[in-house]
Design an enzyme around this catalytic site. Structure first.
Site, short mmCIF file in Angstrom:
data_model
loop_
_atom_site.label_atom_id
_atom_site.label_comp_id
_atom_site.label_asym_id
_atom_site.label_seq_id
_atom_site.Cartn_x
_atom_site.Cartn_y
_atom_site.Cartn_z
N TYR A 259 -1.85 -0.35 11.06
CA TYR A 259 -1.46 -0.63 9.31
C TYR A 259 -0.22 -0.16 8.30
O TYR A 259 0.25 -1.18 8.38
CB TYR A 259 -2.34 0.15 8.55
N SER B 26 0.93 -1.51 0.35
CA SER B 26 -0.26 0.01 0.29
C SER B 26 1.22 1.00 0.22
O SER B 26 2.41 1.39 0.21
CB SER B 26 -0.30 -0.25 1.13
#
Length: 250
Positions: A158, A145
């Site tokens: 995250y 990501s």
């Protein structure tokens, strides 16, 4: 002849989103695809679309034994393994203060432990494919990501997981690249997927608002990037691809 004829690819998180789109794209290039996820009904439906060669494996990759068994099953059925796509992931955002610790554990389990378990089990087979198969190269690609490049408040764990798989991928690349196992990382920006569905309701609304003025990427955009990586000539290794919506600033 399709570019991946004769190869076998394993895709985790194949029941939806980027995983599903990647499985479809790899199959279109001639790969026999093993579909790995927890939701068997969705995998069966996808396998029906792909044809009789698809391999359905219901497994939770956060369980190392299930991950190992999934890889072993693919090799048992198909006789080899040429490509691994580590796609399974969750995104549970929110302030670290008063965050449910279970969310942190879940992200580490799926985004890190799942990648490690599948990669560890697959490496011997990928090394063997690179030595003996017609292509003489194999691939492991992890879907990361933009959160693996830029840390943001409310995204700490995250970020940790995505920075972590980036570091692992680069270290692994240095170890196996001389043996023609290519290690790739794809880092999507805002993409239409089920990731936001896992957020708490109040956070889901805030996340939607952040991206309401931009046109997000589609899962097929990321699938195309994966296919590009794994279809290069063996002399080329595309190790990292950062893909943002045109309108996304960070």
């Amino acid at each position: 002849m399709a570019r991946l004829d004769g190869t076998v690819a394993l895709v985790t998180g194949a029941s939806s989103g980027i995983g599903e789109a990647t499985a479809v794209a790899l199959a279109a290039e001639g790969a026999r695809v093993a579909l790995v996820a927890r939701r068997r009904d969705r995998l069966e439906a996808l396998a029906g679309r792909l044809g009789g060669e698809a391999i359905v494996i219901e497994a939770d990759v956060t369980d190392a034994e299930q991950a190992k068994a999934a890889v072993a099953r693919v090799v048992e059925v198909a006789g080899r393994l040429d490509i691994v796509i580590n796609n399974a992931g969750v995104m549970l955002l929110g302030s670290a203060v008063d965050a449910p610790y279970e969310e942190w554990e879940r992200m580490v389990a799926v985004n890190v432990d799942g990648v490690l378990a599948v990669t560890h089990a697959a490496l011997p087979h990928l090394l063997a494919a690179a030595e003996t198969a017609d292509r003489r190269v194999s691939d492991v690609v992890t879907i990361s990501s933009t959160a693996g490049r830029i840390a943001r408040a409310g995204s700490g764990v995250y970020n940790l997981t995505k920075f972590g798989v980036g570091a692992f991928s680069e270290a692994l690349r240095q170890e196996v690249t001389q043996r023609h196992v290519r290690v790739g990382l794809v880092e999507p920006g805002a993409t239409v997927s089920e990731l936001r569905d896992h957020l708490r309701p109040e956070l889901r609304a805030a996340q939607a608002k952040r991206f309401e003025t931009m046109e997000p990427l589609q899962a097929t955009d990321i699938a195309e990037a994966v296919v590009y990586m794994v279809t290069r000539d063996r002399r080329q290794a595309v190790n990292e691809m950062l893909i943002r919506p045109t309108e996304q600033e960070t």
